[in-house]
Design an enzyme around this catalytic site. Sequence first.
Site, short mmCIF file in Angstrom:
data_model
loop_
_atom_site.label_atom_id
_atom_site.label_comp_id
_atom_site.label_asym_id
_atom_site.label_seq_id
_atom_site.Cartn_x
_atom_site.Cartn_y
_atom_site.Cartn_z
N ASP A 98 0.84 -1.20 0.00
CA ASP A 98 0.00 0.00 0.00
C ASP A 98 0.88 1.25 0.00
O ASP A 98 1.67 1.45 0.92
CB ASP A 98 -0.90 -0.04 1.26
CG ASP A 98 -1.71 1.23 1.42
OD1 ASP A 98 -1.95 1.91 0.40
OD2 ASP A 98 -2.12 1.54 2.56
N ASP B 245 -4.15 3.89 2.65
CA ASP B 245 -5.57 3.59 2.91
C ASP B 245 -5.76 2.16 3.42
O ASP B 245 -6.89 1.69 3.58
CB ASP B 245 -6.44 3.86 1.67
CG ASP B 245 -6.10 2.92 0.51
OD1 ASP B 245 -5.15 2.12 0.64
OD2 ASP B 245 -6.79 2.99 -0.52
N ASP C 94 -6.72 -11.99 -14.08
CA ASP C 94 -7.83 -12.87 -13.74
C ASP C 94 -9.04 -12.40 -14.54
O ASP C 94 -9.27 -11.20 -14.66
CB ASP C 94 -8.14 -12.72 -12.24
CG ASP C 94 -8.42 -14.04 -11.57
OD1 ASP C 94 -9.27 -14.76 -12.08
OD2 ASP C 94 -7.80 -14.31 -10.53
N ASP D 127 -11.44 -17.67 -14.11
CA ASP D 127 -12.07 -18.05 -12.85
C ASP D 127 -13.22 -19.04 -13.08
O ASP D 127 -14.00 -18.88 -14.03
CB ASP D 127 -12.64 -16.76 -12.22
CG ASP D 127 -13.17 -16.97 -10.83
OD1 ASP D 127 -12.40 -17.43 -9.98
OD2 ASP D 127 -14.36 -16.67 -10.60
N GLU E 246 -9.15 -22.16 -13.97
CA GLU E 246 -9.28 -22.69 -12.61
C GLU E 246 -10.22 -23.89 -12.70
O GLU E 246 -11.43 -23.75 -12.80
CB GLU E 246 -9.88 -21.63 -11.68
CG GLU E 246 -9.97 -22.12 -10.26
CD GLU E 246 -10.97 -21.36 -9.39
OE1 GLU E 246 -10.88 -21.48 -8.16
OE2 GLU E 246 -11.84 -20.66 -9.94
N HIS F 97 -4.72 -17.77 -3.19
CA HIS F 97 -5.55 -16.89 -2.37
C HIS F 97 -6.78 -17.60 -1.81
O HIS F 97 -7.52 -17.01 -1.02
CB HIS F 97 -6.00 -15.69 -3.22
CG HIS F 97 -6.90 -16.11 -4.34
ND1 HIS F 97 -6.46 -16.88 -5.39
CD2 HIS F 97 -8.23 -15.92 -4.55
CE1 HIS F 97 -7.48 -17.14 -6.20
NE2 HIS F 97 -8.56 -16.56 -5.71
N ASP F 98 -7.06 -18.82 -2.26
CA ASP F 98 -8.25 -19.55 -1.81
C ASP F 98 -7.93 -20.62 -0.78
O ASP F 98 -8.81 -21.41 -0.41
CB ASP F 98 -8.95 -20.23 -3.00
CG ASP F 98 -9.72 -19.24 -3.85
OD1 ASP F 98 -10.15 -18.20 -3.32
OD2 ASP F 98 -9.89 -19.52 -5.04
C1 GLC Z 1 -12.79 -18.66 -7.64
C2 GLC Z 1 -11.87 -17.66 -6.97
C3 GLC Z 1 -12.42 -17.36 -5.61
C4 GLC Z 1 -13.81 -16.76 -5.79
C5 GLC Z 1 -14.71 -17.66 -6.62
C6 GLC Z 1 -15.93 -16.96 -7.10
O1 GLC Z 1 -12.81 -19.88 -6.99
O2 GLC Z 1 -10.55 -18.14 -6.93
O3 GLC Z 1 -11.58 -16.52 -4.87
O4 GLC Z 1 -14.38 -16.56 -4.53
O5 GLC Z 1 -14.06 -18.11 -7.78
O6 GLC Z 1 -15.62 -16.03 -8.10
#
Ligand code: GLC
Length: 559
Positions: free
Chosen positions: A21, A25, A98, A203, A265, A330-331
Amino acid sequence: MQKKWWQEAVVYQIYCKSFNDTDGDGIGDLQGVVEKLPILKELGINCIWFNPIYKSPQVDNGYDISDYYDIDPAYGTLEDFKKVLETAHSMGIKVIMDQVLNHSSDECVWFQESRKSKDNPYRNYYIWQPPKADGSEPNNWANRFRDGNGSAWQFDEATGEYYLHQYAVKMPDLNWEYEPLRQEIYKMLRWWLDLGVDGFRLDVFTRLKKPAGFPDTTVTPDVLLDRDGYILDNSMCTCLEGIHEILHDMYINVFGPYDCYTVGEGAGVTDVNAHEYISAGRQELSSVYHFMLSGRRMLTLGAERFRSVQKKWAAAMDRDLWPTQYLSNHDSARHVSCYGTDGKYRVPAAKMLATLIHTCPGTPYIYQGEEIGMVNVQFDDIADYNCCYTIGDYHNMVKSGVSPAEALKVLGPKSRDNARTPYQWDDSENAGFTTGKPWLKVNPRYTEINLEADRKSPDSIFAFYQKLIAMRQENPAILDGDLQFYLEDHPELVVYTRRCARQTLLVIANYGHNKNVLTLPASLANRKWQRILANYGGVPALERGQWLPWEAEVYELTE
Ligand code: GLC
């Protein structure tokens, strides 16, 4: 065979919100990325994947896009993004974005129009269905974010119909059956490619195709019901037959003419069906990341599963497939905490796990922070969590009588927030991430685990990642070699070779806390070797014959 650029890439995933950052913020921004690009260059990566940075109300941290052509003001402007792109490119770093094509935000102008009237030109951009005769939802599906409405359908007063949302109620699903929607998306994807981006991470792409007529899912004893009796049916919209027609159409209309990388994904994609999506001849996607090795619900790994999954994918690769290699993103939780250890052996464990990922076939991904061994966090107040799964599950558990403390104990280790705490740059306040109040609390271990400390030490995890990435350029077997496992029954030692015409590498890793003794099979025991990577150093383990906890070494077999 000549490799594509993305096969030779090492991808670094940036979760911008938590990266750096610069305006105080409490939210990371694109200026902050520009500032840190030299460090990524120093690490050696040559591709960045940005989690969504488009304009968004942030119901799902950017996976709910309200303007596909603009950057969220919290991250900066389109000009800032162009600066990132230009600077990254000047350093030889590609940038992939993404793309969320299954759903948008309900604040997207397309949806704002769509909900106005049944004859609005945007009506069919989304999936609308009339109520059942009794006024109830069109079918019995639950949405995937269980913190609010249980149903996957939301009634909209204006037109008296329901819209489908597989995720949050503010994330309506797009209608891929409708040609104008497809053309709208294709135009937008080409716009980003023409701006200079090098590809996309797609995604939840396996859910774009929905079943005709939206039938109820049959209730059997093993279907999962949510707290309101709706069905949590993973297969309802996953990998349906017609998905291939959609992906091929997208390829023909968008990706084909560009030298771009498209990585999906792939929930539902395995070594068995991957060729249907990513064989070059199919003209669909470049690659996919699968959930057989790691994922939000997989809290352990171990030698046995690692071997078995890699073997399956290596066999699938014979059919012209190129997978990705990653242990967290990140998941998920932080992989050193769940698949390794974040106690006394954190450093060797992080290096051992990285060795496995970076020496197996495919494109390796690094999720921000893993290169310094960032670990899970445990908050003791639900108010400190942001992840909608954690919050939804917490309320469900507490409602069913579990104590708040117990619920947090169970949910903490699997929360996506483990991976989303701010990057730990140094040991100053807020880990050097922000001068303001961070949007998500900093992991208290930042004084011990931070980049500045790592960069000072030649034995750090960061330095080890640098070596691993450099090794990829210098050792053809990492890119081209086949994969052969040995000692396949061993509960902890993972032993494999990567062999191509020009080179054979031998990787030996001790997956666990125990010391282990190794006797190499005859076919390897008589070879001469030279050690090229070690996470402890000193006398080579192969000479000692004993493997320390989490020890990993890589050798080149010379004769
Ligand atoms: C994918 C993303 C995740 C998101 C989901 C809905 O799994 O990696 O972070 O919450 O899609 O878009």
